[in-house]
Design a protein around this motif. Sequence first.
Motif, mmCIF file in Angstrom:
data_model
loop_
_atom_site.group_PDB
_atom_site.id
_atom_site.type_symbol
_atom_site.label_atom_id
_atom_site.label_comp_id
_atom_site.label_asym_id
_atom_site.label_seq_id
_atom_site.Cartn_x
_atom_site.Cartn_y
_atom_site.Cartn_z
ATOM 1 N N GLN A 34 -3.894 19.953 -8.457
ATOM 2 C CA GLN A 34 -3.589 21.319 -8.147
ATOM 3 C C GLN A 34 -4.023 22.369 -9.297
ATOM 4 N N LYS A 35 -3.605 21.834 -10.711
ATOM 5 C CA LYS A 35 -3.745 22.644 -11.850
ATOM 6 C C LYS A 35 -5.621 22.483 -11.997
ATOM 7 N N ILE A 36 -6.295 21.561 -11.864
ATOM 8 C CA ILE A 36 -7.485 21.612 -12.019
ATOM 9 C C ILE A 36 -8.310 22.639 -11.022
ATOM 10 N N LEU A 37 -7.679 22.457 -9.879
ATOM 11 C CA LEU A 37 -8.296 23.213 -8.849
ATOM 12 C C LEU A 37 -7.965 24.757 -8.621
ATOM 13 N N GLY A 38 -6.811 24.900 -9.559
ATOM 14 C CA GLY A 38 -6.339 26.312 -9.553
ATOM 15 C C GLY A 38 -5.357 26.636 -8.246
ATOM 16 N N THR A 39 -4.931 25.753 -7.621
ATOM 17 C CA THR A 39 -4.070 26.003 -6.232
ATOM 18 C C THR A 39 -2.750 25.603 -6.661
ATOM 19 N N ALA A 40 -2.337 25.662 -7.916
ATOM 20 C CA ALA A 40 -0.741 25.353 -8.195
ATOM 21 C C ALA A 40 -0.101 26.754 -7.811
ATOM 22 N N PRO A 41 1.086 26.573 -7.349
ATOM 23 C CA PRO A 41 1.931 27.880 -6.994
ATOM 24 C C PRO A 41 2.159 28.476 -8.439
ATOM 25 N N PRO A 42 2.466 29.790 -8.231
ATOM 26 C CA PRO A 42 2.897 30.291 -9.711
ATOM 27 C C PRO A 42 4.095 29.956 -10.075
ATOM 28 N N SER A 43 4.231 29.685 -11.551
ATOM 29 C CA SER A 43 5.342 29.062 -12.015
ATOM 30 C C SER A 43 6.379 30.216 -12.052
ATOM 31 N N MET A 86 0.784 -1.167 -0.013
ATOM 32 C CA MET A 86 0.001 -0.092 -0.106
ATOM 33 C C MET A 86 0.894 1.240 -0.045
ATOM 34 N N ALA A 87 1.863 1.215 0.940
ATOM 35 C CA ALA A 87 2.847 2.609 0.844
ATOM 36 C C ALA A 87 3.283 2.811 -0.466
ATOM 37 N N PHE A 88 3.842 1.866 -1.262
ATOM 38 C CA PHE A 88 4.339 2.247 -2.613
ATOM 39 C C PHE A 88 3.301 2.746 -3.558
ATOM 40 N N PHE A 89 2.368 2.243 -3.599
ATOM 41 C CA PHE A 89 1.308 2.546 -4.529
ATOM 42 C C PHE A 89 0.660 3.661 -4.087
ATOM 43 N N TYR A 90 0.449 4.130 -2.810
ATOM 44 C CA TYR A 90 -0.066 5.271 -2.356
ATOM 45 C C TYR A 90 0.976 6.590 -2.661
ATOM 46 N N LEU A 91 2.331 6.197 -2.700
ATOM 47 C CA LEU A 91 3.292 7.160 -2.766
ATOM 48 C C LEU A 91 3.327 7.731 -4.354
ATOM 49 N N LEU A 92 3.177 6.644 -5.251
ATOM 50 C CA LEU A 92 3.123 6.658 -6.617
ATOM 51 C C LEU A 92 1.633 7.289 -7.130
ATOM 52 N N ALA A 93 0.583 7.014 -6.646
ATOM 53 C CA ALA A 93 -0.636 7.551 -6.945
ATOM 54 C C ALA A 93 -0.681 9.139 -6.351
ATOM 55 N N SER A 94 -0.058 9.417 -5.189
ATOM 56 C CA SER A 94 -0.002 10.828 -4.783
ATOM 57 C C SER A 94 0.821 11.777 -5.380
ATOM 58 N N MET A 95 1.934 11.175 -5.830
ATOM 59 C CA MET A 95 2.891 12.131 -6.771
ATOM 60 C C MET A 95 2.482 12.112 -8.260
ATOM 61 N N ALA A 96 1.548 11.302 -8.778
ATOM 62 C CA ALA A 96 1.175 11.319 -9.882
ATOM 63 C C ALA A 96 -0.113 12.323 -9.968
ATOM 64 N N LEU A 97 -1.059 12.060 -8.768
ATOM 65 C CA LEU A 97 -2.107 13.129 -9.127
ATOM 66 C C LEU A 97 -2.086 14.266 -8.546
ATOM 67 N N ARG A 98 -1.035 14.676 -7.589
ATOM 68 C CA ARG A 98 -1.172 15.946 -6.744
ATOM 69 C C ARG A 98 -1.072 17.359 -7.883
ATOM 70 N N THR A 99 0.096 17.081 -8.725
ATOM 71 C CA THR A 99 0.229 18.248 -9.767
ATOM 72 C C THR A 99 -0.904 18.537 -10.415
#
Length: 170
Positions: free
Chosen positions: A151-160, A135-148
């Motif tokens: 953030q882009k969809i919700l508009g909460t991404a930091p300014p580039s 679970m830990a490895f899959f959760y880590l990969l899913a979180s890394m893949a989904l987070r950005t």
Amino acid sequence: MGGLYTLFFISLGLLVFVELLNSWLLSRNANYQTLVDNIKRLNKRLEENENGGFNKSEKKKAKYEEDIKLANLELSSVKMKSTFLLGFVMMGAFYFINSSYYGVTVARLPFEPFGFIQGISHRGLEGNDYKDCSMAFFYLLASMALRTNIQKILGTAPPSTNKSYTPFAQ
């Protein structure tokens, strides 16, 4: 495989919740939006002046770069409280999910991971088949893949910003 999809949607839901919470916490801070707008404005001016050329005034370019560094530093300090709170929320959720999936193989990898990755991908699983994914490895990969993406969809991404203008650049 049912655990894999469940874990994916738990990860997705948790990330959406955390990003919405982050957005709400930061929107309550009047200084945050001002800083974000200031960083965007400074980046735009710097880019316009670079396209037009700084041959007359290298001092102006250095001034913009310094202003961007300071604005990014201020933005980081404003985001610090919400970052710590969200870190605790994510750790609590990880603890809860890990206790539910401890010792359960959630996926099977098509390869055998190397070195230190084996320790993460096989964490909490019995046996020596390192193609089993915890679970830990899959959760880590899913979180890394989904987070950005979230953030882009919700508009909460930091300014580039350009890498050379970040507070940690040399």
